[in-house]
Scaffold this motif. Structure first.
Motif, short mmCIF file in Angstrom:
data_model
loop_
_atom_site.label_atom_id
_atom_site.label_comp_id
_atom_site.label_asym_id
_atom_site.label_seq_id
_atom_site.Cartn_x
_atom_site.Cartn_y
_atom_site.Cartn_z
N MET A 1 3.37 6.11 74.99
CA MET A 1 2.67 6.43 73.75
C MET A 1 3.37 5.83 72.54
O MET A 1 2.75 5.59 71.50
CB MET A 1 2.54 7.94 73.57
N LEU A 2 4.68 5.59 72.66
CA LEU A 2 5.40 4.94 71.56
C LEU A 2 4.85 3.55 71.34
O LEU A 2 4.59 3.13 70.21
CB LEU A 2 6.90 4.88 71.88
N VAL A 3 4.65 2.81 72.45
CA VAL A 3 4.08 1.46 72.34
C VAL A 3 2.61 1.54 71.98
O VAL A 3 2.12 0.83 71.09
CB VAL A 3 4.27 0.71 73.67
N ILE A 4 1.87 2.43 72.69
CA ILE A 4 0.44 2.57 72.44
C ILE A 4 0.18 3.00 71.00
O ILE A 4 -0.79 2.58 70.37
CB ILE A 4 -0.18 3.57 73.43
N GLY A 5 1.07 3.85 70.47
CA GLY A 5 0.89 4.35 69.12
C GLY A 5 1.31 3.36 68.05
O GLY A 5 0.65 3.23 67.02
N ILE A 6 2.42 2.64 68.29
CA ILE A 6 2.91 1.71 67.28
C ILE A 6 1.95 0.54 67.09
O ILE A 6 1.69 0.11 65.96
CB ILE A 6 4.32 1.21 67.65
N ALA A 7 1.41 0.03 68.20
CA ALA A 7 0.53 -1.13 68.09
C ALA A 7 -0.68 -0.85 67.18
O ALA A 7 -0.95 -1.62 66.25
CB ALA A 7 0.08 -1.57 69.49
N PRO A 8 -1.41 0.28 67.40
CA PRO A 8 -2.53 0.54 66.49
C PRO A 8 -2.12 0.94 65.08
O PRO A 8 -2.97 0.94 64.19
CB PRO A 8 -3.27 1.70 67.19
N LEU A 9 -0.84 1.29 64.88
CA LEU A 9 -0.38 1.56 63.52
C LEU A 9 -0.63 0.35 62.62
O LEU A 9 -1.05 0.47 61.47
CB LEU A 9 1.10 1.89 63.49
N PHE A 10 -0.33 -0.81 63.17
CA PHE A 10 -0.43 -2.03 62.39
C PHE A 10 -1.77 -2.74 62.59
O PHE A 10 -2.11 -3.62 61.82
CB PHE A 10 0.71 -2.98 62.77
N ALA A 11 -2.51 -2.35 63.64
CA ALA A 11 -3.75 -3.05 63.94
C ALA A 11 -4.75 -3.02 62.79
O ALA A 11 -5.31 -4.07 62.44
CB ALA A 11 -4.38 -2.49 65.23
N PRO A 12 -5.03 -1.86 62.16
CA PRO A 12 -5.98 -1.89 61.04
C PRO A 12 -5.52 -2.75 59.87
O PRO A 12 -6.33 -3.45 59.25
CB PRO A 12 -6.09 -0.41 60.63
N SER A 13 -4.21 -2.70 59.58
CA SER A 13 -3.70 -3.53 58.49
C SER A 13 -3.85 -5.01 58.82
O SER A 13 -4.29 -5.81 57.98
CB SER A 13 -2.22 -3.19 58.23
N VAL A 14 -3.49 -5.37 60.06
CA VAL A 14 -3.63 -6.77 60.48
C VAL A 14 -5.10 -7.17 60.48
O VAL A 14 -5.48 -8.24 60.00
CB VAL A 14 -3.01 -6.97 61.87
N GLY A 15 -5.94 -6.27 61.03
CA GLY A 15 -7.38 -6.57 61.06
C GLY A 15 -7.96 -6.71 59.67
O GLY A 15 -8.81 -7.57 59.42
N GLY A 16 -7.51 -5.83 58.74
CA GLY A 16 -7.99 -5.92 57.37
C GLY A 16 -7.59 -7.22 56.70
O GLY A 16 -8.39 -7.84 55.98
N LEU A 17 -6.34 -7.66 56.95
CA LEU A 17 -5.88 -8.93 56.38
C LEU A 17 -6.66 -10.11 56.94
O LEU A 17 -7.07 -11.01 56.21
CB LEU A 17 -4.39 -9.10 56.65
N ILE A 18 -6.87 -10.09 58.26
CA ILE A 18 -7.59 -11.19 58.89
C ILE A 18 -9.03 -11.25 58.39
O ILE A 18 -9.55 -12.31 58.02
CB ILE A 18 -7.56 -11.04 60.43
N ALA A 19 -9.68 -10.08 58.38
CA ALA A 19 -11.07 -10.03 57.92
C ALA A 19 -11.19 -10.39 56.45
O ALA A 19 -12.16 -11.03 56.02
CB ALA A 19 -11.65 -8.64 58.17
N GLY A 20 -10.18 -9.99 55.65
CA GLY A 20 -10.21 -10.31 54.23
C GLY A 20 -10.12 -11.79 53.97
O GLY A 20 -10.70 -12.30 53.01
N GLU A 21 -9.40 -12.51 54.82
CA GLU A 21 -9.23 -13.96 54.65
C GLU A 21 -10.36 -14.76 55.28
O GLU A 21 -10.86 -15.72 54.70
CB GLU A 21 -7.90 -14.40 55.24
N TRP A 22 -10.75 -14.37 56.51
CA TRP A 22 -11.69 -15.21 57.27
C TRP A 22 -12.93 -14.48 57.75
O TRP A 22 -13.73 -15.05 58.48
CB TRP A 22 -10.96 -15.83 58.47
N GLY A 23 -13.10 -13.22 57.39
CA GLY A 23 -14.30 -12.49 57.80
C GLY A 23 -14.08 -11.70 59.09
O GLY A 23 -13.13 -11.93 59.83
N TRP A 24 -14.99 -10.76 59.35
CA TRP A 24 -14.81 -9.85 60.49
C TRP A 24 -14.86 -10.56 61.83
O TRP A 24 -14.26 -10.11 62.81
CB TRP A 24 -15.87 -8.74 60.45
N ARG A 25 -15.56 -11.69 61.91
CA ARG A 25 -15.66 -12.40 63.19
C ARG A 25 -14.30 -12.94 63.65
O ARG A 25 -14.01 -13.02 64.85
CB ARG A 25 -16.67 -13.54 63.09
N SER A 26 -13.45 -13.28 62.69
CA SER A 26 -12.13 -13.80 63.06
C SER A 26 -11.26 -12.73 63.72
O SER A 26 -10.31 -13.06 64.44
CB SER A 26 -11.44 -14.34 61.80
N VAL A 27 -11.59 -11.46 63.50
CA VAL A 27 -10.83 -10.38 64.15
C VAL A 27 -10.96 -10.49 65.66
O VAL A 27 -10.00 -10.27 66.40
CB VAL A 27 -11.33 -9.01 63.65
#
Length: 423
Positions: free
Chosen positions: A158-184
């Motif tokens: 759960m440490l790994v499972i939990g840490i990964a999604p901690l950053f996933a929305p931030s990473v996804g938001g940055l990617i989508a902000g630059e290149w759109g949701w399809r790039s996610v």
């Protein structure tokens, strides 16, 4: 009823002896299994900030956009039911390598989906294929561990499972902000390629040919029939799913509750998502330490009433508005901190009962979790999509979990902590 005389306990002790750990898992081993288990969570969480944009770009409603989350979970449930028995027949490596490869392909197809209907269908396929990573990881654990050892290892995951999604929305938001949701989805494909290479190089085969089950659909059906006849197994297998329903009600509902209802920006939402993720990870790590001193079933039977009380508190705050957003967020954090106590313990207890069909048992448990979470979590959107709706769904899931434990297992009866149900 004494501990010594109960026949189910004898079976559990035999399974324990059969699955005595042959080694202590190191950090790389935990990281590998954690990455496998985290694939579905990352596939959903990295996409969260994009939901409003998806609804706008594909000219659809918020509820339809949320269905792309639910679709992946339903696909994952079916995928685990199919892939679990296949891993008992062909070993652990081959199914996960094929499944992750097809996850990469469907991620690329999602990136070019022209309509919401196409995207939903592709998300079902994506969930089906990346289920291979989760079910195989759980089966690998059962191949080598049982009881408190398995519960402790799952909590470490759960440490790994939990840490990964901690950053996933931030990473996804940055990617989508630059290149759109399809790039996610292209990013998900890249992650799948990396995971495939790591599994290919690092995951050992844990199911020798001598222990594999011959046969096709009939053998798989017999395995599931065996599990369904074990009332205590079925009850315990429902626990992770109802915990997932609480979590997914938050995951699916929070972008609309916090961003549209309370006016938070995408950056603020990602930050709050990470803070709540710390609660998820922290709870899992406390459980990993606690399970060394307290039997898994005792933890479950204490945590479930506490979770119900907290969800009722959240519902009261949502209805009255007392304390405003800060009070709501504090209560939500406490609920999420409790989410990862019951599922690893219930999963470990359930899997310990059927070590001879570990892949099938892991598939049943995982599929039940994905199906319940996928079916219940959209209810918050259907009920209005606000904080009251989200909290009401959480209360329902917490109530159901407590009733199942109380009525379908001897956990709350005299002598109910015997090892047949996880003592």
């Amino acid at each position: 009823m004494t501990v010594r005389s109960h026949p189910e306990q004898v079976a559990v002790r035999a399974a324990t002896a059969e699955a005595t750990p042959v080694f202590r898992p190191n950090a790389k081993y935990v990281l590998l299994l954690g990455m496998m288990c985290a694939l579905p969570a990352i596939s959903n969480d990295i996409y969260l900030p994009s939901l409003p944009e998806v609804a706008q770009d594909l000219h659809t409603s918020a509820t339809a956009a949320q269905l792309t989350m639910t679709a992946m979970m339903i696909g994952g449930a079916v995928g685990q039911l199919v892939i679990g028995p296949l891993s008992d027949r062909f070993g652990r490596r081959r199914p996960v390598l094929i499944g992750v490869a097809l996850h990469v392909l469907t991620s690329i197809l999602c990136a070019v989906a022209p309509t919401i209907e196409t995207l939903i269908a592709l998300r079902v396929m994506q969930g089906f294929f990346n289920a291979a990573a989760t079910v195989v990881a759980m089966a690998v654990i059962r191949d080598r561990f049982v009881g408190a050892d398995a519960s402790g290892l799952i909590s470490r995951l759960m440490l790994v499972i939990g840490i990964a999604p901690l950053f996933a929305p931030s990473v996804g938001g940055l990617i989508a902000g630059e290149w759109g949701w399809r790039s996610v989805f292209l990013a998900l494909g890249v992650f799948g390629v990396v995971l495939w290479l790591v599994v290919w190089r690092r995951l050992p085969e844990t199911l020798p040919a001598a222990r594999r089950r011959d046969g096709g659909l009939r053998t798989a059906a017999r395995g599931y029939a065996t599990l369904l006849r074990d009332r205590h197994f079925v009850a315990l297998a429902l626990m992770p799913g109802l915990g997932t329903a609480i979590l997914m009600s938050y995951v699916v509902g929070s972008p609309f509750v916090l961003m549209e209802g309370y006016g938070l920006t995408a950056h603020q939402f990602s930050l709050l998502f990470a803070i709540n993720g710390i609660g998820l990870v922290g709870g899992a790590q406390i459980n990993a330490v606690l399970v060394k001193r307290v039997s898994p079933i005792r933890i479950v039977r204490v945590v479930l009433p506490v979770s119900l009380a907290l969800t009722l508190g959240l519902l009261a705050l949502a209805i009255t508005g007392a304390g405003g957003l800060p009070a709501l967020l504090v209560m939500l954090w406490l609920i999420l901190a409790m989410v990862n106590f019951a599922p690893p313990n219930a999963s470990a207890i359930a899997l310990s009962r059927h070590g001879e069909i570990a892949g099938t048992a892991a598939a049943f448990t995982g599929a039940t979790g994905a199906a319940i979470g996928g079916l219940i979590s959209p209810l918050s959107g259907l009920l209005g999509g606000d904080a009251v709706a989200m909290a009401a769904v959480m209360v329902g899931a917490a109530t159901a979990a407590l009733l199942v434990l109380a009525l379908a297992t001897p956990a709350y009866r005299r002598g109910g902590a015997w090892s047949g149900v996880g003592g």
